[in-house]
Design an enzyme around this catalytic site. Structure first.
Site, PDB file in Angstrom:
ATOM      1  CB  SER A 542      -0.956  -0.026   1.188  1.00  0.00           C
ATOM      2  OG  SER A 542      -1.997   0.907   1.018  1.00  0.00           O
ATOM      3  CG  ASP A 643      -6.201  -2.901  -4.073  1.00  0.00           C
ATOM      4  OD1 ASP A 643      -6.996  -2.039  -3.641  1.00  0.00           O
ATOM      5  OD2 ASP A 643      -4.999  -2.934  -3.781  1.00  0.00           O
ATOM      6  CG  HIS A 675      -5.318  -2.722  -0.159  1.00  0.00           C
ATOM      7  ND1 HIS A 675      -4.729  -2.129  -1.252  1.00  0.00           N
ATOM      8  CD2 HIS A 675      -4.795  -2.080   0.920  1.00  0.00           C
ATOM      9  CE1 HIS A 675      -3.896  -1.191  -0.864  1.00  0.00           C
ATOM     10  NE2 HIS A 675      -3.903  -1.142   0.442  1.00  0.00           N
TER      11      HIS A 675
END
Length: 708
Positions: A542, A643, A675
Site C-alpha cells: 500500500s 483492489d 488489497h
C-alpha cells in the site's frame, strides 16, 4: 422493505458431509519458524466475559491449505484460564458470539443454507437452534439489555440495475453510473447495510423494522464498520448508531460520519454529533445510562486524524473531549462497570497499552509491555479480559489489572515450544532533521554478531498505521527474520504513537521527510558489522508499496532488491482511480491548508490540475513514476485485481516500466484478492515467491561441490 427481510425458510443445521477444519498435528523438523508453522497457528478472536464475571467465551480459527479456507469454533474457560471447554465443532465458522439469558445461553452467527443467520445454544454448546430467517442474511447483531429486542445488520438494495431502467433487457450487464462511489474496497456497490430492530424471545426473531428505511445511506459504514457501530441504551429503549449520511460525490470526499440516537417506541432519530465534522464512531452507553462515549476525529476528510474520546451527558447536553490534553490517538473504548471512567487502547512509544481514564481526564496505565493489547472486556473497575500479541507471538487472552497481567489461554503453546524464535530489539535512530526515531530490529534465531546477514527494510502502509508490536499472518516480520534476514522496521514520520505532530507530518509530504527517515534507518543499521551493506532489500504494501517504488528511484545504491505489494506508482492516475477521494485530497493535497470541505472548490482541492495548490503540485512532482529513469534495482510486484483502493494497473505500470528499462522484474497478480491476500493457498504462494525473490538477490549462491 422490512416485509422482504424475513423469509419462510426453516432453520436446520445443514453441516452435511463438509470437512471440519481443525487443528493440525504440527511437528517442526528443525525448530525454525517457517510458513508451515505460521499456517498451523490457532487464531484467537473475541474474549467476552460472562454476566457473572466467571467465564470467558472466545473463538479459535484454523486454516486448511487443502480446503483453501479457515474455520472458527467457540470455546469457554474460567477467567483464571482453567476448565477450557470446546463447545462447537462444525464445518463453518461461528461468529459474533455473546452471552444471553444470564449466561445460560450463547447467541451467535452461523451460515444457514449459505446465508448467515442468528443461532442460540446452551452455554455448553447443546440445544443448538437457528432463530432467524433473514433473506439477505445477518452480518452482525446486538441483543438489547432486556433481551426483548435484537438489532440486526442486513443489506438492502442500493444501485439501479439495467433491468430496473429497461425491463425488456433481462440479460443486459451494463452498470448505469451517474455519481461517484460506485465501487468501494473490493466490490461494485449494489447493496448497502442497514440496521433492523426485531422482536426477540430467545427462540425466534420476528417483526423486523428497518430503522433507516428509505435512506440510501450505510450503517455501519463500509468497508470496516461492524457491530461496534451500534449500542443499546441500558433501558433498551434507544439505539445509538453510526452513519455517514452522504452518497456519491459527497460520500467520496468526506469522512463526516455521525452518531444518531433512535427511539424504539417513538421511531424517531436525533443526530447527536451535528456540527462535528470528522469521523464519529464506536458509541458506548455508560452502564448507568447517563452518558454516551464515542471516538471522534476533528477534521472532515482526514481519516487518520487524532481519535478523541468524547462524552455526552444526557442530563445537561454537555459534550466534552476527555483527551484534549492527551496527545495520542485512541483505538477502542469500554466503560468501567461503575460508570466512573473508561478503559481504552492507544498506541504510545511503539506499543499499544491498556489505559484507564477517569471522567476528569486523569489517565493511568493498566497493562503495558513490549506488546500490543487488543480487545476490552471489563470484569470490574480495576480488572478486565484482553488479548495481547507481539511481533513474535499471535493473540492470546489475558486477565489484566494494574497489579498484574496473567496469561489465561494457551492456544499455541505446543507449537512455540518446538520453535526457537527470532529476537526483537528497540533502536533509537537519529533522523536528518535532528529528531529521534524508534526502529524495531529483528534478528534471526541463533543470531551471531560475528557473522554478516542480509537485511530487509520494512516500509509500513497506511500511510498512518502504527509499526508497533503488531502480528500479521502475511507481513510477518518474525517469519522474515527466521528466514535469515535482519529486519529494519522504522516508526518513520506519519505513524501514530509519538504525538499528533509526528503523525500528521506526512500529509502533503509524500516523498519527503518520511523517506529520509527510511534512509536514515538503513544508514544507521548498516554501520553494524553484522549487516552486509551490499545485501539490503526493501519491501512494503500500500503506502509501503509506494515507498518501495519511490525508493527505487532515490536510494543511491543502498538496496540490492525490492518488492512492492499494492503500491501507488503513478500518483496522478491514483488520484482519479481510487474510490475514497477524501484520502487523496487530504494526503496528496495537504489537508486543512487547502479549501475547506464545504467550499465550492472542495471536490478537487488536492487534484494534480490545481496549479494554485503548491502542496499538491509538490506531491505529484514526487510521484514514483517520475523517477523511473533512475531505476537500477531488481523489483518484484504483487497486486490483487479486486483492489479498488489502489488498482492493479498501478502494479502493472510499474512492472512494465521496469521491463522496458531492462531491469530484472517479476510480477504476480491475484485475480481473486483485494488489497490483502487472504486465501490460504494464495498467501502461501505469496510467501514462497517473496522469499524466492529476496533469496535470489540477497543471499550468496551456495558454493558448488567439486566433482570427482
Amino acid at each position: 422493505m422490512s416485509a422482504l427481510l424475513v423469509t419462510a425458510a426453516s432453520c436446520a443445521n445443514n453441516g452435511g458431509d463438509e470437512k471440519i477444519i481443525d487443528k493440525t498435528d504440527f511437528k517442526s523438523a528443525d525448530g525454525v519458524f517457517d510458513i508451515d508453522a505460521l499456517e498451523a497457528l490457532g487464531r484467537v478472536s473475541g474474549a467476552v466475559v460472562s454476566p457473572d464475571g466467571k467465564k470467558v467465551l472466545y473463538g479459535v480459527s484454523y486454516e486448511s491449505v487443502e480446503e483453501n479456507k479457515s474455520n472458527n469454533d467457540l470455546y469457554v474457560m474460567n477467567t483464571d484460564g482453567s476448565d477450557v471447554q470446546r463447545i462447537t465443532r462444525t464445518a463453518s465458522s461461528e461468529g459474533n458470539a455473546v452471552w444471553i439469558n444470564g449466561g445460560k445461553q450463547i447467541a451467535f452467527l452461523y451460515p444457514e443454507n449459505g446465508v448467515s443467520q442468528v443461532w442460540v445454544m446452551n452455554a455448553d454448546g447443546s440445544g443448538r437452534e437457528c432463530v432467524s430467517s433473514v433473506e439477505k442474511g445477518v452480518s452482525g447483531f446486538l441483543v438489547s439489555p432486556d433481551e426483548s429486542k435484537i438489532l440486526l445488520i442486513s443489506n438492502v438494495k442500493y444501485a439501479q440495475t439495467a433491468q430496473d431502467a429497461y425491463p425488456d433487457l433481462p440479460k443486459a450487464t451494463g452498470r448505469i453510473i451517474d455519481d461517484m462511489m460506485y465501487k468501494h474496497w473490493d466490490e461494485w456497490v449494489t447493496e448497502i447495510p442497514h440496521p433492523f430492530i426485531a422482536d426477540f424471545d430467545g427462540k425466534k426473531v420476528s417483526n423486523p423494522v428497518d430503522i433507516m428505511e428509505g435512506e440510501m445511506f450505510e450503517s455501519p459504514v463500509k468497508p470496516f464498520g461492524g457491530i461496534e457501530s451500534f449500542a443499546w441504551s441500558p433501558d433498551s429503549r434507544k439505539v445509538a448508531y453510526v452513519s455517514r449520511k452522504k452518497t456519491g460525490m459527497e460520500y467520496a470526499i468526506s469522512t463526516n460520519s455521525d452518531i444518531f440516537l433512535y427511539d424504539v417506541a417513538e421511531k424517531s432519530t436525533d443526530n447527536l454529533t451535528e456540527g462535528m465534522m470528522g469521523y464519529d464512531t464506536n458509541p458506548v452507553f455508560s452502564p448507568d445510562g447517563s452518558m454516551l462515549a464515542w471516538l471522534s476525529m476533528e477534521h472532515d476528510g482526514y481519516e487518520s486524524d487524532k481519535n478523541r474520546i468524547f462524552i455526552l451527558d444526557f442530563a445537561t447536553g454537555e459534550k466534552r473531549d476527555l483527551t484534549a490534553d492527551w496527545d495520542y490517538t485512541v483505538d477502542a473504548i469500554a466503560w468501567q462497570p461503575s460508570s466512573r471512567g473508561l478503559f481504552f487502547l492507544a498506541y504510545r512509544d511503539g506499543v499499544r497499552p491498556v489505559f484507564s481514564m477517569l471522567l476528569d481526564g486523569t489517565v493511568s496505565v493498566i497493562a503495558q509491555g513490549e506488546c500490543d493489547y487488543d480487545w476490552l472486556s471489563p470484569v470490574s473497575d480495576s480488572e478486565l479480559v484482553v488479548m495481547s500479541h507481539s511481533m513474535l507471538r499471535p493473540n492470546e487472552i489475558y486477565l489484566a489489572s494494574a497489579e498484574k497481567t496473567t496469561l489465561i489461554s494457551h492456544v499455541n503453546d505446543d507449537i512455540f515450544a518446538q520453535l526457537k524464535m527470532p529476537r526483537v530489539e528497540r533502536k533509537m535512530v537519529p533522523t536528518t532533521d535532528g529528531k529521534e526515531m524508534l526502529v524495531w530490529a529483528l534478528y534471526p534465531q541463533d543470531f551471531d554478531s560475528t557473522k554478516t546477514y542480509p537485511a530487509l527494510l520494512y516500509c509500513q502502509g497506511g500511510p498512518q498505521q502504527a509499526v508497533s508490536q503488531f502480528w500479521s499472518y502475511r507481513w510477518n516480520l518474525a517469519l522474515m527474520a527466521a528466514h535469515g534476514y535482519v529486519i529494519i522496521a522504522p516508526n518513520r514520520r506519519g505513524l501514530p504513537g509519538f504525538g499528533t505532530e509526528w503523525n500528521a507530518q506526512i500529509s502533503g509530504d509524500y516523498g519527503g521527510q518520511n523517506m529520509r527517515d527510511y534512509l536514515a534507518a538503513v544508514d544507521y543499521m548498516k554501520q553494524y558489522p553484522y549487516i552486509d551493506a551490499k545485501r539490503i532489500g526493501a519491501t512494503g504494501a500500500s503506502y509501503g508499496g509506494f515507498s518501495v517504488y519511490w525508493l527505487a528511484g532515490n536510494h543511491d545504491h543502498r538496496f540490492s532488491a525490492l518488492l512492492a505489494h499494492a503500491g501507488i506508482f503513478n500518483m496522478e492516475a491514483q488520484y482519479l482511480e481510487t474510490e475514497e477521494m477524501w484520502f487523496a485530497n487530504w494526503d496528496m493535497g495537504g489537508g486543512a491548508s487547502n479549501a475547506p470541505a464545504n467550499s465550492a472548490d472542495a471536490p478537487d482541492y488536492g487534484a494534480f490540475w490545481r496549479k494554485d495548490n503548491a502542496t499538491a503540485q509538490r506531491t505529484f512532482a514526487l510521484s514514483p513514476h517520475r523517477f523511473v529513469d533512475k531505476w537500477d534495482t531488481p523489483i518484484m510486484i504483487s497486486h490483487g485485481e479486486f483492489d479498488y483502493r489502489i488498482l492493479s494497473s498501478q502494479g502493472e505500470m510499474a512492472f512494465n516500466a521496469a521491463k522496458l528499462r531492462g531491469i530484472p522484474a517479476e510480477m504476480v497478480i491475484f485475480p481473486d484478492e483485494n488489497h490483502w491476500i487472504l486465501k490460504p493457498q494464495n498467501a502461501i504462494l505469496w510467501q514462497r515467491l517473496f522469499f524466492r525473490w529476496f533469496d535470489r538477490w540477497l543471499k550468496p549462491a551456495p558454493e558448488s561441490t567439486p566433482s570427482n
